[in-house]
Design a protein around this motif. Structure first.
Motif, mmCIF file in Angstrom:
data_model
loop_
_atom_site.group_PDB
_atom_site.id
_atom_site.type_symbol
_atom_site.label_atom_id
_atom_site.label_comp_id
_atom_site.label_asym_id
_atom_site.label_seq_id
_atom_site.Cartn_x
_atom_site.Cartn_y
_atom_site.Cartn_z
ATOM 1 N N ALA A 1 -2.590 22.467 0.121
ATOM 2 C CA ALA A 1 -1.253 22.382 -0.482
ATOM 3 C C ALA A 1 -1.146 21.114 -1.338
ATOM 4 O O ALA A 1 -0.561 21.141 -2.417
ATOM 5 C CB ALA A 1 -0.185 22.395 0.602
ATOM 6 N N PHE A 2 -1.725 20.021 -0.854
ATOM 7 C CA PHE A 2 -1.712 18.774 -1.615
ATOM 8 C C PHE A 2 -2.484 18.941 -2.923
ATOM 9 O O PHE A 2 -2.000 18.581 -3.991
ATOM 10 C CB PHE A 2 -2.301 17.642 -0.775
ATOM 11 N N ALA A 3 -3.693 19.509 -2.839
ATOM 12 C CA ALA A 3 -4.521 19.702 -4.035
ATOM 13 C C ALA A 3 -3.818 20.616 -5.037
ATOM 14 O O ALA A 3 -3.798 20.331 -6.243
ATOM 15 C CB ALA A 3 -5.876 20.287 -3.652
ATOM 16 N N GLN A 4 -3.244 21.687 -4.540
ATOM 17 C CA GLN A 4 -2.568 22.630 -5.419
ATOM 18 C C GLN A 4 -1.378 21.958 -6.108
ATOM 19 O O GLN A 4 -1.200 22.086 -7.320
ATOM 20 C CB GLN A 4 -2.110 23.852 -4.624
ATOM 21 N N GLY B 1 -0.005 14.489 7.781
ATOM 22 C CA GLY B 1 0.587 15.175 6.642
ATOM 23 C C GLY B 1 1.017 14.264 5.506
ATOM 24 O O GLY B 1 1.524 14.745 4.484
ATOM 25 N N HIS B 2 0.813 12.972 5.652
ATOM 26 C CA HIS B 2 1.175 12.013 4.602
ATOM 27 C C HIS B 2 -0.088 11.641 3.818
ATOM 28 O O HIS B 2 -1.097 11.269 4.409
ATOM 29 C CB HIS B 2 1.810 10.763 5.204
ATOM 30 N N GLY C 1 0.813 -1.209 0.000
ATOM 31 C CA GLY C 1 0.000 0.000 0.000
ATOM 32 C C GLY C 1 0.847 1.261 0.000
ATOM 33 O O GLY C 1 0.570 2.211 -0.742
ATOM 34 N N VAL C 2 1.877 1.279 0.811
ATOM 35 C CA VAL C 2 2.767 2.451 0.854
ATOM 36 C C VAL C 2 3.469 2.621 -0.492
ATOM 37 O O VAL C 2 3.495 3.722 -1.051
ATOM 38 C CB VAL C 2 3.791 2.326 2.013
ATOM 39 N N VAL C 3 4.028 1.556 -1.011
ATOM 40 C CA VAL C 3 4.763 1.636 -2.282
ATOM 41 C C VAL C 3 3.840 2.065 -3.422
ATOM 42 O O VAL C 3 4.205 2.908 -4.249
ATOM 43 C CB VAL C 3 5.446 0.284 -2.599
ATOM 44 N N ASP C 4 2.632 1.532 -3.462
ATOM 45 C CA ASP C 4 1.712 1.816 -4.575
ATOM 46 C C ASP C 4 0.942 3.129 -4.438
ATOM 47 O O ASP C 4 0.611 3.745 -5.455
ATOM 48 C CB ASP C 4 0.695 0.678 -4.726
ATOM 49 N N TYR C 5 0.636 3.557 -3.208
ATOM 50 C CA TYR C 5 -0.324 4.653 -3.038
ATOM 51 C C TYR C 5 0.209 5.901 -2.355
ATOM 52 O O TYR C 5 -0.516 6.886 -2.245
ATOM 53 C CB TYR C 5 -1.557 4.151 -2.275
ATOM 54 N N TYR C 6 1.433 5.900 -1.898
ATOM 55 C CA TYR C 6 1.954 7.083 -1.209
ATOM 56 C C TYR C 6 2.154 8.231 -2.188
ATOM 57 O O TYR C 6 2.762 8.064 -3.236
ATOM 58 C CB TYR C 6 3.267 6.755 -0.495
ATOM 59 N N MET C 7 1.632 9.402 -1.827
ATOM 60 C CA MET C 7 1.693 10.570 -2.696
ATOM 61 C C MET C 7 2.654 11.642 -2.197
ATOM 62 O O MET C 7 2.954 12.581 -2.909
ATOM 63 C CB MET C 7 0.279 11.184 -2.828
ATOM 64 N N GLY C 8 3.072 11.547 -0.943
ATOM 65 C CA GLY C 8 4.003 12.538 -0.414
ATOM 66 C C GLY C 8 3.487 13.183 0.853
ATOM 67 O O GLY C 8 2.402 12.875 1.349
ATOM 68 N N GLU C 9 4.294 14.110 1.360
ATOM 69 C CA GLU C 9 3.963 14.820 2.600
ATOM 70 C C GLU C 9 3.680 16.282 2.266
ATOM 71 O O GLU C 9 4.464 16.923 1.553
ATOM 72 C CB GLU C 9 5.132 14.713 3.582
ATOM 73 N N TYR C 10 2.575 16.788 2.794
ATOM 74 C CA TYR C 10 2.151 18.163 2.513
ATOM 75 C C TYR C 10 1.645 18.797 3.798
ATOM 76 O O TYR C 10 1.200 18.103 4.713
ATOM 77 C CB TYR C 10 1.051 18.187 1.427
ATOM 78 N N SER C 11 1.671 20.109 3.846
ATOM 79 C CA SER C 11 1.276 20.820 5.065
ATOM 80 C C SER C 11 -0.222 20.739 5.339
ATOM 81 O O SER C 11 -0.650 20.778 6.489
ATOM 82 C CB SER C 11 1.710 22.285 4.995
ATOM 83 N N ASP C 12 -1.031 20.632 4.289
ATOM 84 C CA ASP C 12 -2.485 20.529 4.472
ATOM 85 C C ASP C 12 -3.136 20.085 3.163
ATOM 86 O O ASP C 12 -2.453 19.940 2.146
ATOM 87 C CB ASP C 12 -3.079 21.860 4.964
ATOM 88 N N ASN C 13 -4.436 19.878 3.195
ATOM 89 C CA ASN C 13 -5.161 19.395 2.011
ATOM 90 C C ASN C 13 -5.062 20.358 0.837
ATOM 91 O O ASN C 13 -4.962 19.933 -0.317
ATOM 92 C CB ASN C 13 -6.632 19.154 2.343
#
Length: 176
Positions: free
Chosen positions: A133-136, A171-172, A119-131
């Motif tokens: 920042a992730f969306a942007q 944040g992950h 799951g981590v290998v396939d689905y991890y998108m990164g670490e962001y400060s909030d939703n």
């Protein structure tokens, strides 16, 4: 020595024995798991520490930075699983910190380590400060540079809608 590049190098256990405890002694020692390359090496040291007993029944009276392994049932008061070192090596080889694996378990719940790893290998998108920042981050690469400046993107609403397809912990971010 265990290679704990992506795991805390302070994963420690305090090893006593039930016999000593029942006799009123808390004698034991803190052992840092990073100092041992395998489960067998750790057990050897634990037996040497308590060599005054014929067949010591080890008691892990305390442990630090082992909550992930505790959640997976790999460490407890009376045992440490022989799988622990193998899992530490897999985490290190993944290129992700233990914190990412912990966040994934927080999101999806307890399961076997192989499923967590995949799951981590396939689905991890990164670490962001909030939703937002992730969306942007996720969507800005699809926004043309020539977009007129009078167009306003409501990142809060966009993030709220986007999060139906993702989940987050500490944040992950992960694809769902």
């Amino acid at each position: 020595m265990a290679n704990l590049t992506n795991c805390p190098d302070t994963m420690c256990i305090y090893v006593g024995t039930y016999k000593k405890y029942n006799e009123g002694s808390l004698f034991g020692k803190w052992l840092n798991l990073a100092d041992y390359s395998s489960y067998d090496e750790l057990i050897k040291v634990m037996k040497k520490l308590h060599n005054d007993e014929d067949d010591p029944e080890f008691m892990l009276q305390d442990y630090e930075n082992c909550s992930f392994f505790e959640k997976l049932g790999l460490i407890g008061e009376s045992y440490i699983s022989d799988e622990t070192f193998e899992i530490v090596h897999q985490i290190n080889d993944s290129g992700h910190d233990l914190e990412v694996f912990e966040a994934y378990v927080d999101c999806v719940g307890k399961m076997d380590f192989q499923s967590i790893y995949e799951g981590v290998v396939d689905y991890y998108m990164g670490e962001y400060s909030d939703n937002e920042a992730f969306a942007q981050y996720l969507l800005e690469m699809d926004i043309p540079e020539s977009l007129p400046n009078y167009i306003y993107i409501d990142w809060e609403t966009t993030a709220r809608n986007l999060m139906f397809d993702y989940f987050e912990s500490n944040g992950h971010y992960f694809k769902s």
